[in-house]
Design a protein around this motif. Structure first.
Motif, PDB file in Angstrom:
ATOM      1  N   LYS A   7       1.053  -1.346  -0.263  1.00 37.64           N
ATOM      2  CA  LYS A   7      -0.175  -0.037   0.416  1.00 37.64           C
ATOM      3  C   LYS A   7       1.175   0.875   0.266  1.00 37.64           C
ATOM      4  O   LYS A   7       0.669   2.462  -0.821  1.00 37.64           O
ATOM      5  CB  LYS A   7      -0.848   0.289   1.286  1.00 37.64           C
ATOM      6  CG  LYS A   7      -2.215   1.127   0.876  1.00 37.64           C
ATOM      7  CD  LYS A   7      -2.835   0.904   2.635  1.00 37.64           C
ATOM      8  CE  LYS A   7      -4.273   1.311   2.515  1.00 37.64           C
ATOM      9  NZ  LYS A   7      -4.911   1.117   3.495  1.00 37.64           N
ATOM     10  N   GLN A   8       1.841   1.213   1.094  1.00 37.13           N
ATOM     11  CA  GLN A   8       2.687   2.486   0.878  1.00 37.13           C
ATOM     12  C   GLN A   8       3.762   2.314  -0.492  1.00 37.13           C
ATOM     13  O   GLN A   8       3.420   4.071  -1.027  1.00 37.13           O
ATOM     14  CB  GLN A   8       3.753   1.901   2.146  1.00 37.13           C
ATOM     15  CG  GLN A   8       3.219   2.261   3.431  1.00 37.13           C
ATOM     16  CD  GLN A   8       4.410   1.659   4.100  1.00 37.13           C
ATOM     17  OE1 GLN A   8       5.389   1.327   4.275  1.00 37.13           O
ATOM     18  NE2 GLN A   8       4.113   2.899   5.255  1.00 37.13           N
ATOM     19  N   HIS A  11       1.136   3.831  -3.415  1.00 38.93           N
ATOM     20  CA  HIS A  11       0.887   5.463  -2.419  1.00 38.93           C
ATOM     21  C   HIS A  11       2.012   6.685  -2.844  1.00 38.93           C
ATOM     22  O   HIS A  11       1.875   7.030  -3.513  1.00 38.93           O
ATOM     23  CB  HIS A  11       0.262   5.919  -0.840  1.00 38.93           C
ATOM     24  CG  HIS A  11       0.757   7.245  -0.821  1.00 38.93           C
ATOM     25  ND1 HIS A  11       1.718   8.259   0.101  1.00 38.93           N
ATOM     26  CD2 HIS A  11      -0.030   8.275  -1.314  1.00 38.93           C
ATOM     27  CE1 HIS A  11       1.387   9.585   0.229  1.00 38.93           C
ATOM     28  NE2 HIS A  11       0.211   9.485  -0.408  1.00 38.93           N
ATOM     29  N   ARG A  14       1.958   6.866  -7.638  1.00 37.92           N
ATOM     30  CA  ARG A  14       1.098   7.172  -7.246  1.00 37.92           C
ATOM     31  C   ARG A  14       1.677   8.661  -6.954  1.00 37.92           C
ATOM     32  O   ARG A  14       1.703   9.740  -8.398  1.00 37.92           O
ATOM     33  CB  ARG A  14      -0.210   7.834  -6.879  1.00 37.92           C
ATOM     34  CG  ARG A  14      -0.907   6.023  -7.174  1.00 37.92           C
ATOM     35  CD  ARG A  14      -2.491   6.429  -6.392  1.00 37.92           C
ATOM     36  NE  ARG A  14      -2.893   6.519  -4.944  1.00 37.92           N
ATOM     37  CZ  ARG A  14      -2.700   5.304  -3.874  1.00 37.92           C
ATOM     38  NH1 ARG A  14      -2.248   4.072  -4.498  1.00 37.92           N
ATOM     39  NH2 ARG A  14      -2.314   5.514  -2.921  1.00 37.92           N
ATOM     40  N   LYS A  15       1.656   9.243  -5.905  1.00 39.13           N
ATOM     41  CA  LYS A  15       2.738  10.551  -5.507  1.00 39.13           C
ATOM     42  C   LYS A  15       3.802  10.959  -7.128  1.00 39.13           C
ATOM     43  O   LYS A  15       3.750  12.229  -6.909  1.00 39.13           O
ATOM     44  CB  LYS A  15       3.120  10.856  -4.519  1.00 39.13           C
ATOM     45  CG  LYS A  15       4.195  12.060  -4.054  1.00 39.13           C
ATOM     46  CD  LYS A  15       4.066  11.542  -2.597  1.00 39.13           C
ATOM     47  CE  LYS A  15       4.255  13.481  -1.851  1.00 39.13           C
ATOM     48  NZ  LYS A  15       4.924  13.208  -0.343  1.00 39.13           N
ATOM     49  N   GLY A 101      -1.308  12.194  -4.369  1.00 41.23           N
ATOM     50  CA  GLY A 101      -1.287  10.543  -4.698  1.00 41.23           C
ATOM     51  C   GLY A 101      -2.312   9.687  -3.507  1.00 41.23           C
ATOM     52  O   GLY A 101      -2.676   8.970  -3.841  1.00 41.23           O
ATOM     53  N   TYR A 102      -3.625  11.166  -3.406  1.00 43.21           N
ATOM     54  CA  TYR A 102      -4.685  10.878  -2.470  1.00 43.21           C
ATOM     55  C   TYR A 102      -5.502  10.315  -3.464  1.00 43.21           C
ATOM     56  O   TYR A 102      -5.605  11.803  -4.003  1.00 43.21           O
ATOM     57  CB  TYR A 102      -4.567  11.293  -0.907  1.00 43.21           C
ATOM     58  CG  TYR A 102      -3.606  11.285  -0.518  1.00 43.21           C
ATOM     59  CD1 TYR A 102      -2.988  10.153   0.568  1.00 43.21           C
ATOM     60  CD2 TYR A 102      -2.870  13.068  -0.386  1.00 43.21           C
ATOM     61  CE1 TYR A 102      -2.262  10.512   1.674  1.00 43.21           C
ATOM     62  CE2 TYR A 102      -1.684  12.551   0.939  1.00 43.21           C
ATOM     63  CZ  TYR A 102      -1.828  11.257   1.879  1.00 43.21           C
ATOM     64  OH  TYR A 102      -0.563  11.390   2.564  1.00 43.21           O
TER      65      TYR A 102
END
Length: 122
Positions: A7-8, A11, A14-15, A101-102
């Motif tokens: 998951k990290q 993220h 994406r960021k 990225g959220y």
């Protein structure tokens, strides 16, 4: 790889993908949003000079005074209004929104909508 690490990593990817495309200047700085489990942070950044022009968070005294009872979304709305107010004081009218990225829902969406409602142009 355990679920948390995956998951990290997702993220972080994406960021990085968003930051390749989003770059702020003095005429149109970047509004960067970050969140943790308890708090939310927003800062307006001039990437060319590497300066933070304005910042607000759920830890700011103004936000703590405005929030009586309510959840994290209400706090995010107050942070959005505060960052828009601080931007107006520095004569910043338009920004580029960096969601870091959220996903654009929940607290991130509430902050962005409140900043738009307070007069900040995205």
């Amino acid at each position: 790889m355990d679920k948390n690490k995956k998951k990290q990593l997702s993220h972080f990817r994406r960021k990085k993908r968003v930051r390749k495309k989003v770059n702020g200047s003095l005429q149109r700085p970047r509004l960067s949003v970050s969140r943790s489990l308890k708090h939310i942070y927003a800062q307006i950044i001039d990437d060319e000079a590497g300066n933070t022009l304005a910042h607000a968070s759920s830890l700011s005294p103004e936000v703590k005074a405005d929030t009586t009872e309510g959840g994290k979304i209400e706090i995010a709305q107050n942070v959005g209004q505060l960052i828009a107010q601080k931007a107006k004081e520095k004569q910043i009218e338009g920004v580029i929104f960096d969601r870091s990225g959220y996903l654009y829902h929940g607290r991130i969406k509430a902050l962005a909508d409140a900043a738009r409602g307070a007069g900040l142009k995205f």
